[in-house]
Write an enzyme that holds these catalytic residues in place. Structure first.
Site, PDB file in Angstrom:
ATOM      1  N   ASP A  37       0.853  -1.178   0.000  1.00 58.22           N
ATOM      2  CA  ASP A  37       0.000   0.000   0.000  1.00 58.22           C
ATOM      3  C   ASP A  37       0.900   1.242   0.000  1.00 58.22           C
ATOM      4  O   ASP A  37       2.124   1.150   0.123  1.00 58.22           O
ATOM      5  CB  ASP A  37      -0.947  -0.026   1.218  1.00 58.22           C
ATOM      6  CG  ASP A  37      -2.238   0.740   0.963  1.00 58.22           C
ATOM      7  OD1 ASP A  37      -2.241   1.662   0.124  1.00 58.22           O
ATOM      8  OD2 ASP A  37      -3.249   0.415   1.604  1.00 58.22           O
ATOM      9  N   GLU A  96     -10.531   6.573   4.733  1.00 59.75           N
ATOM     10  CA  GLU A  96      -9.530   5.959   5.605  1.00 59.75           C
ATOM     11  C   GLU A  96      -9.635   6.497   7.039  1.00 59.75           C
ATOM     12  O   GLU A  96     -10.729   6.613   7.589  1.00 59.75           O
ATOM     13  CB  GLU A  96      -8.134   6.125   4.983  1.00 59.75           C
ATOM     14  CG  GLU A  96      -8.052   5.426   3.624  1.00 59.75           C
ATOM     15  CD  GLU A  96      -6.660   5.394   3.034  1.00 59.75           C
ATOM     16  OE1 GLU A  96      -5.698   5.107   3.762  1.00 59.75           O
ATOM     17  OE2 GLU A  96      -6.533   5.624   1.816  1.00 59.75           O
TER      18      GLU A  96
END
Length: 633
Positions: A313, A519
């Site tokens: 990521d 997020e």
């Protein structure tokens, strides 16, 4: 005439030398990796054998377009580029602008010694969501409510077409997390709390990449031609199970819990030919996933036989240490040895290249590990046809935001809506609403806000507010275009109770919910709607029959308002096509959606999932009332 003979001999010698050189050059020019008739495995092996360490390490690097230039692509042999959330060629960039940008970078890659094309990746998590005027589909939680894998395949196909229209062959989708706690800021990226629903919705991969033809091996990365994209199953593994839903935190569960809840969709994704897997920021029982060799190399690559490449990521290696980046050389060592093949750096790529080069040259990381990583990356590139068609063209540019795709998104919206309450008694249903009425009230923070309707991961990383950042139809605009021409529509975002009382409204539509978030910014320990949402509900629904439409990425606190509300609709984050809401609200289609996750009564109950011993929800998993259509079509 001796000189004539000498000249003749000289010409013969020159001809022989030239012919022998031409033959040698001819042999050099035939390179198996450039021959599309050769099996992919042969091409990978041939190319790997020609590459220097510097070229191999470059292939393992993915940087953001902001940090790139054609010269950087060439000089550092960069294997991949990406656009992070909101990273665009220019504001309101057209599809042609995107194609030209991608091709400029690609020309840098093609000018290297071996001409290995780069692969460009982007977050297309609910349509091509970074791109102005693209079709924005409902977020995954809404798609989970449809229970319709065939719809997901069509959405995948449409998304792939719009992404390819901008010259991009790789998407960081789908997210196959199993969200077990709605306090998690990424819960809307999860199709469901139920692993089985997530498995079924993973069929979107078959739309993105194409269906594997009969006779081809299952479980091998597969992409069906120039109009399809490489997909990415993420985030491996357990990202939806963290304690209290805290983003990037720790998932405490046994191996049995991991395998039964969080892993099943990965089995299905691999069988469906998914090309790449992205590793999670989160930890499993205290160990960072980006450093978990047992699960990445041992289970994913070993037990599950995954043949594509594993990608980190964004700055995922940095976060192996706490604080992030505090011992970067160790992080590179741990991440690469764990089995991560491509590293999303995304800016400071020279540090990564220097550290990895040092680690290989000093035998901390073997060449076999490097060759495994690069071989997997090349396999996906060959599968994509990048060596034959490295440069994009403009043939698909009109597909971005096409009417056919918007019609599909509208269908997805109406199938995703979940009707939670319809009337204060069984014999007193409010929906469907009549289109012909003397005067109706539309109120709420989310009634006329396209950004709120789309949620995070739309145009910008954290989304946007208002109606100017892309094109679409708000719920208010949809209502105005749906009701009878003689029906007066009054819109007030936050009307006071006295105003509502003093006007003779036939009914009211109240649209409230959450703001956009992404997020960690979306982590919430309260799960409340945006103010003044509660006041709007009380002011409106106390004095006129009302339907409340909730725009949210997850269940939010509704229990205190239930007695006031006549009808309640969970609309999730529906995207750009607000007409999908009015399609069912006014009875052109019936409600069919089912809750993809449990709707709690109070925050104290969380986490609350179907099957829990303390299960006492406001609305259970799978709940959803239905309505009949008002008109024949």
């Amino acid at each position: 005439m001796k000189w004539v003979g000498r000249v003749w001999l000289l010409w013969v010698w020159i001809a022989v030398v030239l012919c022998s050189r031409r033959g040698a050059v001819g042999k050099e020019e035939y390179m198996k990796y450039k021959d599309p008739k050769q099996p992919v495995g042969v091409r990978v092996k041939d190319l790997l054998g020609r590459m220097s360490l510097e070229e191999k390490i470059g292939q393992m690097v993915q940087i953001d377009r902001i940090a790139a230039s054609p010269d950087i692509m060439k000089d550092y042999y960069i294997g991949s580029l990406l656009s992070g959330g909101g990273s665009t060629p220019l504001p309101r960039a057209t599809a042609a602008d995107w194609v030209n940008m991608v091709n400029d970078f690609q020309n840098g890659s093609l000018s290297t010694r071996l001409g290995i094309p780069m692969i460009y990746g982007i977050d297309a998590v609910h349509g091509h969501n970074n791109v102005y005027n693209a079709t924005i589909f409902p977020h995954n939680i809404g798609l989970g409510a449809t229970r319709d894998p065939e719809l997901l395949r069509r959405i995948g196909n449409a998304t792939a077409t719009e992404v390819r229209a901008t010259g991009i062959p790789y998407v960081f989708a789908p997210c196959i997390a199993v969200c077990r706690d709605p306090r998690w800021g990424r819960c809307y990226e999860s199709y469901s709390e139920d692993p089985q629903v997530v498995r079924e919705m993973a069929d979107i991969i078959l739309g993105l990449q194409g269906e594997i033809p009969n006779g081809l091996r299952k479980g091998v990365p597969y992409v069906a031609g120039k109009n399809k994209v490489a997909a990415c199953a993420k985030h491996f593994v357990g990202d939806g199970g963290t304690t209290k839903g805290i983003n990037e935190n720790n998932t405490l569960t046994s191996m049995h819990g991991l395998l039964s809840i969080h892993m099943p969709a990965y089995y299905d994704s691999i069988i469906k030919g998914v090309s790449t897997v992205m590793v999670s920021y989160s930890s499993w029982n205290g160990q960072k996933m980006h450093a978990n060799r047992e699960l990445i190399t041992g289970f994913l690559k070993g037990t599950l036989k995954f043949k594509g490449f594993v990608i980190s990521d964004w700055q995922g290696l940095d976060r192996i240490t706490s604080p992030p980046h505090s011992n970067y050389t160790y992080s590179v060592l741990a991440g690469v040895l764990a089995g991560i093949d491509m590293i999303m750096v995304p800016y400071n790529f020279t540090e990564f290249i220097n550290d990895l080069t040092y680690l290989v040259k000093n035998n901390f990381i073997s060449m076999d590990r490097i060759d495994d990583a690069v071989g997997r990356i090349l396999l996906v590139k060959f599968n994509l046809g990048l060596f034959e068609n490295p440069l994009a063209d403009l043939t698909l540019v009109n597909e971005v935001g096409s009417q056919a795709h918007r019609d599909l998104a509208r269908e997805a919206v109406r199938k995703s809506l979940v009707l939670l309450k319809n009337g204060k008694s069984a014999n007193d249903s409010l929906l469907p609403l009549p289109k012909k009425a003397s005067k109706i009230l539309v109120a709420g923070t989310h009634a006329d806000n396209l950004g709120y309707q789309c949620g995070g991961w739309t145009i910008a990383w954290q989304g946007f507010s208002g109606n100017n950042d892309t094109s679409g139809t708000t719920i208010l605009a949809a209502i105005n275009s749906t009701v009878d021409k003689d029906t007066e529509v009054v819109y007030l975002e936050n009307p006071d109770g006295q105003y509502v009382k003093s006007n003779d409204f036939s009914y009211a539509i109240v649209v409230v919910g959450e703001p956009p978030y992404t997020e960690t910014a979306g982590d919430s320990q309260t799960l409340t709607m945006v103010d003044p949402g509660p006041d709007i509900i009380n002011n409106v629904c106390g004095d006129v029959k009302c339907v409340v439409i909730v725009i949210s990425g997850r269940p939010i606190v509704m229990e205190p308002y239930m007695s006031t509300i006549d009808a309640l609709v969970a609309a999730w984050l529906p995207g750009t096509e607000g007409l999908g809401v009015t399609d069912v609200l006014f009875g052109d289609y019936g409600f069919t959606g089912k809750l993809p996750r449990t709707w709690f009564k109070t925050i104290d109950q969380l986490p609350l999932n179907v099957g829990d011993s303390h299960y006492d929800p406001l609305f259970p998993f799978g709940f959803g009332l239905t309505t009949k259509t008002m008109v024949a079509r």
